[in-house]
Design a protein around this motif. Structure first.
Motif, PDB file in Angstrom:
ATOM      1  N   GLN A   1       8.680 -16.837  38.604  1.00 51.76           N
ATOM      2  CA  GLN A   1       8.147 -17.944  37.806  1.00 51.76           C
ATOM      3  C   GLN A   1       7.846 -17.486  36.381  1.00 51.76           C
ATOM      4  O   GLN A   1       8.114 -18.211  35.419  1.00 51.76           O
ATOM      5  CB  GLN A   1       6.882 -18.509  38.449  1.00 51.76           C
ATOM      6  CG  GLN A   1       7.125 -19.319  39.702  1.00 51.76           C
ATOM      7  CD  GLN A   1       5.835 -19.914  40.242  1.00 51.76           C
ATOM      8  OE1 GLN A   1       4.927 -19.194  40.677  1.00 51.76           O
ATOM      9  NE2 GLN A   1       5.721 -21.219  40.192  1.00 51.76           N
ATOM     10  N   PHE A   2       7.288 -16.290  36.258  1.00 54.54           N
ATOM     11  CA  PHE A   2       7.020 -15.754  34.933  1.00 54.54           C
ATOM     12  C   PHE A   2       8.327 -15.536  34.184  1.00 54.54           C
ATOM     13  O   PHE A   2       8.445 -15.876  32.990  1.00 54.54           O
ATOM     14  CB  PHE A   2       6.241 -14.443  35.015  1.00 54.54           C
ATOM     15  CG  PHE A   2       6.083 -13.762  33.683  1.00 54.54           C
ATOM     16  CD1 PHE A   2       5.074 -14.143  32.815  1.00 54.54           C
ATOM     17  CD2 PHE A   2       6.960 -12.772  33.278  1.00 54.54           C
ATOM     18  CE1 PHE A   2       4.940 -13.539  31.569  1.00 54.54           C
ATOM     19  CE2 PHE A   2       6.834 -12.159  32.045  1.00 54.54           C
ATOM     20  CZ  PHE A   2       5.813 -12.548  31.186  1.00 54.54           C
TER      21      PHE A   2
ATOM     22  N   THR B   1      -1.308 -15.204  30.844  1.00 56.10           N
ATOM     23  CA  THR B   1      -1.362 -15.493  32.278  1.00 56.10           C
ATOM     24  C   THR B   1      -2.730 -15.114  32.828  1.00 56.10           C
ATOM     25  O   THR B   1      -3.310 -14.096  32.441  1.00 56.10           O
ATOM     26  CB  THR B   1      -0.289 -14.717  33.054  1.00 56.10           C
ATOM     27  OG1 THR B   1      -0.506 -13.317  32.888  1.00 56.10           O
ATOM     28  CG2 THR B   1       1.106 -15.066  32.551  1.00 56.10           C
TER      29      THR B   1
ATOM     30  N   ASP C   1       7.605 -11.370  38.519  1.00 57.27           N
ATOM     31  CA  ASP C   1       7.399 -12.665  39.162  1.00 57.27           C
ATOM     32  C   ASP C   1       8.483 -13.636  38.681  1.00 57.27           C
ATOM     33  O   ASP C   1       8.613 -13.861  37.479  1.00 57.27           O
ATOM     34  CB  ASP C   1       6.010 -13.205  38.802  1.00 57.27           C
ATOM     35  CG  ASP C   1       5.676 -14.483  39.537  1.00 57.27           C
ATOM     36  OD1 ASP C   1       6.425 -15.467  39.394  1.00 57.27           O
ATOM     37  OD2 ASP C   1       4.649 -14.503  40.247  1.00 57.27           O
TER      38      ASP C   1
ATOM     39  N   ALA D   1      -1.019 -19.600  31.797  1.00 57.74           N
ATOM     40  CA  ALA D   1      -0.212 -19.899  32.978  1.00 57.74           C
ATOM     41  C   ALA D   1      -0.880 -19.317  34.219  1.00 57.74           C
ATOM     42  O   ALA D   1      -1.631 -18.346  34.146  1.00 57.74           O
ATOM     43  CB  ALA D   1       1.186 -19.311  32.807  1.00 57.74           C
ATOM     44  N   THR D   2      -0.609 -19.926  35.348  1.00 58.17           N
ATOM     45  CA  THR D   2      -1.161 -19.437  36.611  1.00 58.17           C
ATOM     46  C   THR D   2      -0.108 -18.668  37.413  1.00 58.17           C
ATOM     47  O   THR D   2      -0.326 -18.333  38.572  1.00 58.17           O
ATOM     48  CB  THR D   2      -1.707 -20.601  37.452  1.00 58.17           C
ATOM     49  OG1 THR D   2      -0.666 -21.565  37.646  1.00 58.17           O
ATOM     50  CG2 THR D   2      -2.884 -21.264  36.748  1.00 58.17           C
ATOM     51  N   THR D   3       1.044 -18.418  36.795  1.00 56.84           N
ATOM     52  CA  THR D   3       2.061 -17.586  37.438  1.00 56.84           C
ATOM     53  C   THR D   3       1.629 -16.129  37.351  1.00 56.84           C
ATOM     54  O   THR D   3       0.661 -15.789  36.669  1.00 56.84           O
ATOM     55  CB  THR D   3       3.418 -17.719  36.719  1.00 56.84           C
ATOM     56  OG1 THR D   3       3.270 -17.249  35.368  1.00 56.84           O
ATOM     57  CG2 THR D   3       3.881 -19.160  36.690  1.00 56.84           C
ATOM     58  N   GLY D   4       2.342 -15.258  38.018  1.00 51.75           N
ATOM     59  CA  GLY D   4       2.094 -13.836  37.859  1.00 51.75           C
ATOM     60  C   GLY D   4       2.715 -13.389  36.545  1.00 51.75           C
ATOM     61  O   GLY D   4       2.883 -14.186  35.618  1.00 51.75           O
ATOM     62  N   ASN D   5       3.073 -12.122  36.470  1.00 57.01           N
ATOM     63  CA  ASN D   5       3.806 -11.654  35.297  1.00 57.01           C
ATOM     64  C   ASN D   5       4.887 -10.698  35.756  1.00 57.01           C
ATOM     65  O   ASN D   5       5.339 -10.827  36.886  1.00 57.01           O
ATOM     66  CB  ASN D   5       2.860 -11.052  34.244  1.00 57.01           C
ATOM     67  CG  ASN D   5       1.818 -10.151  34.840  1.00 57.01           C
ATOM     68  OD1 ASN D   5       2.142  -9.222  35.556  1.00 57.01           O
ATOM     69  ND2 ASN D   5       0.545 -10.420  34.560  1.00 57.01           N
TER      70      ASN D   5
ATOM     71  N   ALA E   1      -4.295 -13.682  39.217  1.00 58.91           N
ATOM     72  CA  ALA E   1      -3.918 -14.520  40.353  1.00 58.91           C
ATOM     73  C   ALA E   1      -4.333 -13.939  41.699  1.00 58.91           C
ATOM     74  O   ALA E   1      -4.217 -14.621  42.717  1.00 58.91           O
ATOM     75  CB  ALA E   1      -2.403 -14.751  40.345  1.00 58.91           C
TER      76      ALA E   1
ATOM     77  N   LYS F   1      11.122 -17.043  34.496  1.00 58.61           N
ATOM     78  CA  LYS F   1      11.683 -18.331  34.097  1.00 58.61           C
ATOM     79  C   LYS F   1      10.967 -18.865  32.856  1.00 58.61           C
ATOM     80  O   LYS F   1      11.607 -19.334  31.909  1.00 58.61           O
ATOM     81  CB  LYS F   1      11.563 -19.325  35.248  1.00 58.61           C
ATOM     82  CG  LYS F   1      12.166 -20.697  34.962  1.00 58.61           C
ATOM     83  CD  LYS F   1      12.043 -21.611  36.176  1.00 58.61           C
ATOM     84  CE  LYS F   1      12.633 -22.992  35.891  1.00 58.61           C
ATOM     85  NZ  LYS F   1      12.508 -23.895  37.071  1.00 58.61           N
TER      86      LYS F   1
END
Length: 435
Positions: free
Chosen positions: A257-258, A195, A255, A248-252, A198, A260
């Motif tokens: 999204q992370f 990741t 998060d 990935a541009t999601t957080g970790n 961000a 998922k």
């Protein structure tokens, strides 16, 4: 007694009246005397404000110190209103004697004249803590907080997915990290190796590893050097990986999204502080035994340099009439073995060197398959550069970086925030140089 240095006094004097004017309840450093020195008699009573789970530690102190009572008040975290609450209370003459202050916020609190110089009370104990934490709690050689915790950076990775994509060892350098990311993308473009940073706090942590600071003080002026070679190297590295779809541009950890993506096996790793393990354990319980920890990759093979993300100190606040006793409590919180153990149980990784050897940290961690991850956290904490200086407008930097990263490239964000930070410090009425 005025214990500030001429340089610090000049920095404070340059602040605007709106920033440093406080109500009658706030005292100057001339009033920084102990209870005995000030003529106070009877038991000492001190308020301590913070957002960590310090209740049991306060109870321990009170049980052992019947003549020095601390009352703990839980407030929102600093960035979510806690600092405003503290500052407003001090302005009204009703502030706490002690407060939990994140390292990056200490300079802005000093500019507002809300934290005391406790060098004479705390300096003898500073050898107990990680050097980077001592550095982060100090400005111009003076101590403005007793270090509590640090956030040593490591690489969290999925052992099973590394094996699936033929990665036999976690990357030791950023060049190896990039090569592994390319290998994974070649096998399945929908899977991301890691990741990207961000927001500003992430970028600061990666920049700290290079040893180049975003700020320094020269005489009576701040120098802003956010747009330095180290930070630009970091920004360019991650932007390249983003542009090529390798990360990935999601957080970790924590998060959604992370979580998922991790549940779907679409992300293999992330680099963050030791506290991020709590996010994995709480949100990805079913992946216990699949994750492991490795050292943070380095820019040069074998140099061992790491970084830290997060952490706070216990500061004695302006207006406290018993700074000596307050500093004694702060030292107890950070170094008493049982107090440190309670902090660890609450999710803090101790700044205390002895605390890092606590049995709860040196044992194997079941979530990580029995791996002794505490050994890696400790090694990381020992390798954090001490060259970093925090600046007086942290919240502005964090906000501006997050906004700029969302609108453009990481290198462009670095350029924008360099300019906006110089402007913000000027707005405070402080002397500033564009470094």
């Amino acid at each position: 007694m005025d214990s500030t240095t001429p340089s610090t006094r000049r920095l404070l004097a340059l602040a605007t009246a709106a920033v440093v004017a406080f109500g009658g309840g706030a005292c100057s450093s001339d009033e920084n005397t102990s209870a005995a020195e000030s003529g106070q008699s009877g038991p000492v009573n001190m308020e301590f404000w913070g957002w960590a789970s310090y209740e049991k530690i306060v109870d321990q102190w009170n049980a052992a110190h019947p003549d020095s009572k601390v009352t703990f008040k839980k407030i929102p975290s600093g960035g979510k209103g806690g600092y405003t609450q503290i500052t407003n209370a001090i302005t009204a003459g009703e502030g706490p004697c002690l407060a939990q202050i994140e390292y990056q916020t200490i300079p802005s609190m000093l500019v507002k004249n809300t934290v005391m110089d406790i060098t004479e009370y705390a300096s003898a104990d500073m050898a107990k803590y990680a050097p980077s934490a001592v550095s982060a709690s100090s400005i111009d050689g003076k101590i403005y907080g007793v270090p509590v915790d640090v956030g040593p950076m490591v690489l969290f990775y999925r052992k099973d997915l590394f094996a699936k994509y033929g990665i036999t060892e976690p990357p030791a350098t950023w060049a190896e990290y990039k090569a592994d990311a390319e290998k994974v993308a070649a096998a399945d473009p929908s899977v991301k190796f890691g990741t990207a940073p961000a927001e500003g706090n992430d970028l600061a942590a990666f920049s700290l590893q290079t040893g180049q600071s975003w700020y320094s003080t020269q005489g009576d002026s701040w120098t802003v050097s956010i747009d330095n070679a180290g930070t630009r190297k970091v920004a360019s590295f991650w932007q390249d990986l983003k542009d090529r779809g390798l990360v990935a541009t999601t957080g970790n950890a924590w998060d959604p999204q992370f979580n998922k993506a991790a549940t779907a096996g679409k992300v293999l790793s992330f680099v963050n502080a030791s506290w991020a393990a709590g996010g994995l354990k709480s949100d990805l319980k079913d992946q216990s035994g699949k994750w492991a920890v490795a050292a943070m990759p380095t820019w040069e093979a074998g140099d061992g340099k790491s970084s830290s993300n997060g952490g706070s100190a216990t500061s004695v606040m302006t207006g406290c009439e018993t700074p000596r006793e307050a500093a004694q409590f702060a030292t107890f919180l950070s170094s008493d073995p049982q107090a440190v153990k309670e902090g660890i149980a609450g999710g803090l990784y101790p700044a205390s060197k002895a605390g890092q050897d606590d049995s709860s940290l040196t044992a194997g961690d079941p979530y990580f398959g029995g791996q002794k991850v505490g050994d890696l956290y400790k090694a990381s904490a020992e390798q954090v550069p001490t060259t970093w200086t925090n600046g007086p407008t942290y919240q502005q930097v964090e906000t501006d970086f997050t906004e700029a990263i969302g609108q453009g490239t990481l290198p462009d964000a670095v350029t924008k925030v360099q300019a906006s930070t110089v402007a913000a410090i000027k707005k405070l009425g402080l002397s500033v140089t564009d470094g």
